[in-house]
Design a protein around this motif. Structure first.
Motif: not given
Length: 171
Positions: A116-121, A130-135
């Protein structure tokens, strides 16, 4: 090996092959904040009604990663948190000149890393996103995607352990 043992081994192999072929396409949960247009042929999957049912499961033929987007907005001092779930956008379309003609080609890109990571505005007053990616199949169901990899790993270890236990019991 006896005929009975050979039959058991072949049965186990066929079950494993069937399991692999069924699970070859990634599946993710998909839900949206707004309903789809009346003119689209898309099923309504609202995140406000998300219940982990089959209605929210979609195949992801052009993705290898599931995505969950969470964002928070303050209205009248109260935080409002919303989430979206979907297949990560990985399909890249481009034009290629093939045999004297331009043709649309596509490929699957790998621009994301798990986690997960927060987007810097960049100082703009926007929602905290916050975008989270998983496999892994349906991995974007978790409330915190950073915890899902442990569950997937545990399930894989249990599956391999039981398969080996069965294999050695047939000897």
């Amino acid at each position: 090996m006896t005929t009975k043992s050979t039959t058991r081994v072949l049965t186990v192999i066929l079950v494993i092959i069937q399991y692999i072929s069924i699970s070859s396409a990634l599946q993710c949960y998909k839900c949206t904040i707004l309903p789809p247009s009346h003119f689209s042929n898309e099923t309504e999957r609202l995140c406000s009604q998300f219940d982990y049912s089959n209605k929210y499961i979609v195949d992801c033929p052009f993705s290898t990663i599931c995505m969950k987007k969470s964002f928070e907005v303050e209205l009248s001092g109260q935080p409002i948190i919303r989430e979206l779930r979907d297949c990560a956008s990985q399909k890249y379309k481009y034009q290629a000149y093939v045999h004297g003609k331009w043709q649309t080609q596509s490929s699957i890109e790998e621009p994301y890393t798990e986690g997960c990571e927060f987007v810097d505005d960049k100082g703009a007053r926007s929602a905290k996103t916050k975008y989270c990616y998983c496999r892994g199949h349906l991995c974007n169901a978790a409330s915190n995607l950073e915890e899902t990899s442990y569950h997937v790993d545990t399930i894989c270890v249990i599956f391999v352990y039981n398969a080996l236990k069965l294999f050695y019991s047939l000897r």
